[in-house]
Write a protein that holds these residues in place. Sequence first.
Motif, PDB file in Angstrom:
ATOM      1  N   PRO A   1       0.603  -1.230  -0.047  1.00  0.00           N
ATOM      2  CA  PRO A   1      -0.086   0.061  -0.021  1.00  0.00           C
ATOM      3  C   PRO A   1       0.913   1.260  -0.073  1.00  0.00           C
ATOM      4  CG  PRO A   1       0.077  -0.927   2.296  1.00  0.00           C
ATOM      5  CD  PRO A   1       0.785  -2.022   1.262  1.00  0.00           C
ATOM      6  N   ALA A   2       0.226   2.139  -0.691  1.00  0.00           N
ATOM      7  CA  ALA A   2       1.222   3.768  -0.735  1.00  0.00           C
ATOM      8  C   ALA A   2       1.095   4.337   0.572  1.00  0.00           C
ATOM      9  CB  ALA A   2       0.554   4.265  -1.730  1.00  0.00           C
ATOM     10  N   GLN A   3      -0.097   4.105   1.250  1.00  0.00           N
ATOM     11  CA  GLN A   3      -0.198   4.882   2.664  1.00  0.00           C
ATOM     12  C   GLN A   3       0.389   4.381   3.725  1.00  0.00           C
ATOM     13  OE1 GLN A   3      -1.231   8.090   1.988  1.00  0.00           O
ATOM     14  NE2 GLN A   3      -1.415   7.422  -0.060  1.00  0.00           N
ATOM     15  N   GLY A   4       0.584   5.190   4.947  1.00  0.00           N
ATOM     16  CA  GLY A   4       1.057   4.480   6.231  1.00  0.00           C
ATOM     17  C   GLY A   4       2.622   4.404   6.206  1.00  0.00           C
ATOM     18  N   ASP A   5       3.197   4.425   7.582  1.00  0.00           N
ATOM     19  CA  ASP A   5       4.543   4.243   7.829  1.00  0.00           C
ATOM     20  C   ASP A   5       5.203   3.141   7.325  1.00  0.00           C
ATOM     21  OD1 ASP A   5       4.010   2.453  10.043  1.00  0.00           O
ATOM     22  OD2 ASP A   5       3.531   3.909  11.441  1.00  0.00           O
ATOM     23  N   ALA A   6       6.211   2.885   7.469  1.00  0.00           N
ATOM     24  CA  ALA A   6       6.969   1.635   6.815  1.00  0.00           C
ATOM     25  C   ALA A   6       6.619   0.395   7.544  1.00  0.00           C
ATOM     26  CB  ALA A   6       8.435   1.746   6.932  1.00  0.00           C
ATOM     27  N   LEU A   7       6.553   0.367   8.946  1.00  0.00           N
ATOM     28  CA  LEU A   7       6.151  -0.649   9.797  1.00  0.00           C
ATOM     29  C   LEU A   7       4.742  -1.204   9.298  1.00  0.00           C
ATOM     30  CD1 LEU A   7       6.897  -2.673  12.192  1.00  0.00           C
ATOM     31  CD2 LEU A   7       5.733  -0.982  13.614  1.00  0.00           C
ATOM     32  N   ARG A   8       3.710  -0.413   9.181  1.00  0.00           N
ATOM     33  CA  ARG A   8       2.613  -0.785   9.013  1.00  0.00           C
ATOM     34  C   ARG A   8       2.330  -1.190   7.446  1.00  0.00           C
ATOM     35  NH1 ARG A   8      -0.863   0.052  13.105  1.00  0.00           N
ATOM     36  NH2 ARG A   8      -0.105   1.773  14.626  1.00  0.00           N
ATOM     37  N   ARG A   9       3.169  -0.684   6.415  1.00  0.00           N
ATOM     38  CA  ARG A   9       3.065  -1.235   5.274  1.00  0.00           C
ATOM     39  C   ARG A   9       3.856  -2.340   5.162  1.00  0.00           C
ATOM     40  NH1 ARG A   9       6.419   2.425   1.576  1.00  0.00           N
ATOM     41  NH2 ARG A   9       6.983   3.508   3.419  1.00  0.00           N
ATOM     42  N   LEU A  10       4.812  -2.777   5.947  1.00  0.00           N
ATOM     43  CA  LEU A  10       5.427  -4.183   5.916  1.00  0.00           C
ATOM     44  C   LEU A  10       4.430  -5.160   6.506  1.00  0.00           C
ATOM     45  CD1 LEU A  10       7.756  -6.141   5.595  1.00  0.00           C
ATOM     46  CD2 LEU A  10       8.564  -5.518   7.799  1.00  0.00           C
ATOM     47  N   ALA A  11       3.768  -4.639   7.739  1.00  0.00           N
ATOM     48  CA  ALA A  11       2.797  -5.724   8.330  1.00  0.00           C
ATOM     49  C   ALA A  11       1.685  -5.930   7.598  1.00  0.00           C
ATOM     50  CB  ALA A  11       2.126  -4.859   9.584  1.00  0.00           C
ATOM     51  N   HIS A  12       1.099  -5.041   6.507  1.00  0.00           N
ATOM     52  CA  HIS A  12       0.247  -5.430   5.692  1.00  0.00           C
ATOM     53  C   HIS A  12       0.737  -6.422   4.695  1.00  0.00           C
ATOM     54  CE1 HIS A  12      -3.081  -4.459   2.488  1.00  0.00           C
ATOM     55  NE2 HIS A  12      -2.103  -4.545   1.679  1.00  0.00           N
ATOM     56  N   LEU A  13       1.916  -6.314   4.206  1.00  0.00           N
ATOM     57  CA  LEU A  13       2.440  -7.463   3.381  1.00  0.00           C
ATOM     58  C   LEU A  13       2.339  -8.619   3.984  1.00  0.00           C
ATOM     59  CD1 LEU A  13       4.120  -8.583   1.020  1.00  0.00           C
ATOM     60  CD2 LEU A  13       6.235  -7.664   1.943  1.00  0.00           C
TER      61      LEU A  13
ATOM     62  N   ALA B   1      12.853  -4.903  -5.183  1.00  0.00           N
ATOM     63  CA  ALA B   1      13.249  -3.487  -5.170  1.00  0.00           C
ATOM     64  C   ALA B   1      12.031  -2.704  -4.354  1.00  0.00           C
ATOM     65  CB  ALA B   1      13.211  -2.877  -6.662  1.00  0.00           C
ATOM     66  N   ARG B   2      10.794  -3.087  -4.327  1.00  0.00           N
ATOM     67  CA  ARG B   2       9.793  -2.343  -3.830  1.00  0.00           C
ATOM     68  C   ARG B   2       9.879  -2.453  -2.202  1.00  0.00           C
ATOM     69  NH1 ARG B   2       4.553  -0.963  -5.041  1.00  0.00           N
ATOM     70  NH2 ARG B   2       4.987  -0.580  -7.104  1.00  0.00           N
ATOM     71  N   LEU B   3      10.401  -3.869  -1.911  1.00  0.00           N
ATOM     72  CA  LEU B   3      10.568  -4.111  -0.484  1.00  0.00           C
ATOM     73  C   LEU B   3      11.758  -3.404   0.114  1.00  0.00           C
ATOM     74  CD1 LEU B   3       9.692  -5.475   1.988  1.00  0.00           C
ATOM     75  CD2 LEU B   3      10.728  -7.527   1.220  1.00  0.00           C
ATOM     76  N   THR B   4      12.881  -3.494  -0.730  1.00  0.00           N
ATOM     77  CA  THR B   4      14.224  -3.029  -0.207  1.00  0.00           C
ATOM     78  C   THR B   4      13.593  -1.375   0.129  1.00  0.00           C
ATOM     79  OG1 THR B   4      15.475  -4.626  -1.620  1.00  0.00           O
ATOM     80  CG2 THR B   4      16.420  -2.367  -0.980  1.00  0.00           C
ATOM     81  N   GLN B   5      13.074  -0.694  -0.974  1.00  0.00           N
ATOM     82  CA  GLN B   5      12.837   0.554  -0.568  1.00  0.00           C
ATOM     83  C   GLN B   5      11.796   0.776   0.714  1.00  0.00           C
ATOM     84  OE1 GLN B   5      14.063   3.498  -2.444  1.00  0.00           O
ATOM     85  NE2 GLN B   5      13.320   4.333  -0.680  1.00  0.00           N
ATOM     86  N   LEU B   6      10.821   0.124   0.748  1.00  0.00           N
ATOM     87  CA  LEU B   6      10.274   0.128   2.110  1.00  0.00           C
ATOM     88  C   LEU B   6      11.000   0.053   3.206  1.00  0.00           C
ATOM     89  CD1 LEU B   6       6.956  -1.889   2.768  1.00  0.00           C
ATOM     90  CD2 LEU B   6       8.611  -1.662   4.494  1.00  0.00           C
ATOM     91  N   ILE B   7      12.015  -0.871   3.193  1.00  0.00           N
ATOM     92  CA  ILE B   7      12.979  -1.042   4.018  1.00  0.00           C
ATOM     93  C   ILE B   7      13.764   0.208   4.554  1.00  0.00           C
ATOM     94  CG2 ILE B   7      14.982  -2.345   5.273  1.00  0.00           C
ATOM     95  CD1 ILE B   7      13.527  -4.851   3.795  1.00  0.00           C
ATOM     96  N   ILE B   8      14.371   0.645   3.500  1.00  0.00           N
ATOM     97  CA  ILE B   8      14.987   2.019   3.502  1.00  0.00           C
ATOM     98  C   ILE B   8      14.355   3.019   3.955  1.00  0.00           C
ATOM     99  CG2 ILE B   8      16.074   3.970   2.033  1.00  0.00           C
ATOM    100  CD1 ILE B   8      17.024   1.395   0.215  1.00  0.00           C
ATOM    101  N   ASP B   9      13.021   3.181   3.780  1.00  0.00           N
ATOM    102  CA  ASP B   9      12.072   4.108   4.226  1.00  0.00           C
ATOM    103  C   ASP B   9      12.177   3.891   5.740  1.00  0.00           C
ATOM    104  OD1 ASP B   9      11.711   5.194   1.815  1.00  0.00           O
ATOM    105  OD2 ASP B   9       9.926   4.491   1.450  1.00  0.00           O
ATOM    106  N   GLY B  10      11.922   2.934   6.223  1.00  0.00           N
ATOM    107  CA  GLY B  10      11.655   2.500   7.679  1.00  0.00           C
ATOM    108  C   GLY B  10      13.012   2.593   8.451  1.00  0.00           C
ATOM    109  N   ILE B  11      14.275   2.450   7.919  1.00  0.00           N
ATOM    110  CA  ILE B  11      15.569   2.699   8.595  1.00  0.00           C
ATOM    111  C   ILE B  11      15.461   4.178   8.808  1.00  0.00           C
ATOM    112  CG2 ILE B  11      17.989   2.936   8.079  1.00  0.00           C
ATOM    113  CD1 ILE B  11      17.747  -0.128   6.813  1.00  0.00           C
ATOM    114  N   ALA B  12      15.390   5.016   7.633  1.00  0.00           N
ATOM    115  CA  ALA B  12      15.439   6.577   7.618  1.00  0.00           C
ATOM    116  C   ALA B  12      14.423   7.076   8.748  1.00  0.00           C
ATOM    117  CB  ALA B  12      15.051   7.247   6.338  1.00  0.00           C
ATOM    118  N   ALA B  13      13.354   6.638   9.106  1.00  0.00           N
ATOM    119  CA  ALA B  13      12.326   7.119   9.724  1.00  0.00           C
ATOM    120  C   ALA B  13      12.366   6.504  11.339  1.00  0.00           C
ATOM    121  CB  ALA B  13      10.814   6.856   9.314  1.00  0.00           C
ATOM    122  N   GLY B  14      13.633   5.783  11.584  1.00  0.00           N
ATOM    123  CA  GLY B  14      13.841   5.054  12.738  1.00  0.00           C
ATOM    124  C   GLY B  14      12.963   3.931  13.169  1.00  0.00           C
TER     125      GLY B  14
END
Length: 210
Positions: free
Chosen positions: A81-93, A135-148
């Motif tokens: 999903p495009a919306q939500g923080d990285a943790l919730r997007r990963l939880a959705h997956l 690549a999509r999952l890698t970017q999600l993880i990068i976003d999550g790292i950047a956000a702490g």
Amino acid sequence: MTSSTAQRRSRKRPEERREEILSAAASIAIDEGLERITLRAVAERLGVRPGLITHYFPAAEDLVVEGFARAAIIERERFFPAQGDALRRLAHLIGYIESGASLPLARLWLNARHLSRFSPALNRTLDEQDLLDRARLTQLIIDGIAAGEFAETDAEAASVRIWIAIDGRGSSVNSAIEEEHPASASFASDVAEWALALPPGTLRRAIPNA
């Protein structure tokens, strides 16, 4: 109004018709398997003559390959999903995988991997779609790292580990024996939490409606 006039007015633009054909092929791929994608089957699903499908896809293999790619693209948007923080997007997956909602796609990927042995074009497309997922999952993880939200880690390596867990869960999708052990049910989330140094249970607690 004559029938020929009505037909001209209802005629779809080439790009619209092609999209319609690909959507039908993707639907057949998910519902019945890639072997069921034929010019006639797509024509019947759309209520048109097979000759119209041949006009856009003279080679049936091209329709199979592009139908698989379209199905993979559609499912990727459901995964991420495009919306939500990285943790919730990963939880959705993870929730999508562990709830069983992804089983039709898992069957399709197994089907495609088998057929790709005999089709270089399908094999290339499989590789392309696999890389896009990673690549999509890698970017999600990068976003999550950047956000702490996730610990500092190798995002690409974590993505590979998580996808291996997801693929492993789907490898037995055609088995008549259901795996009921809790370790199997939570395997994807367990691996994701380990790969991202998250406390056990973090992802499952964040899965919507879990």
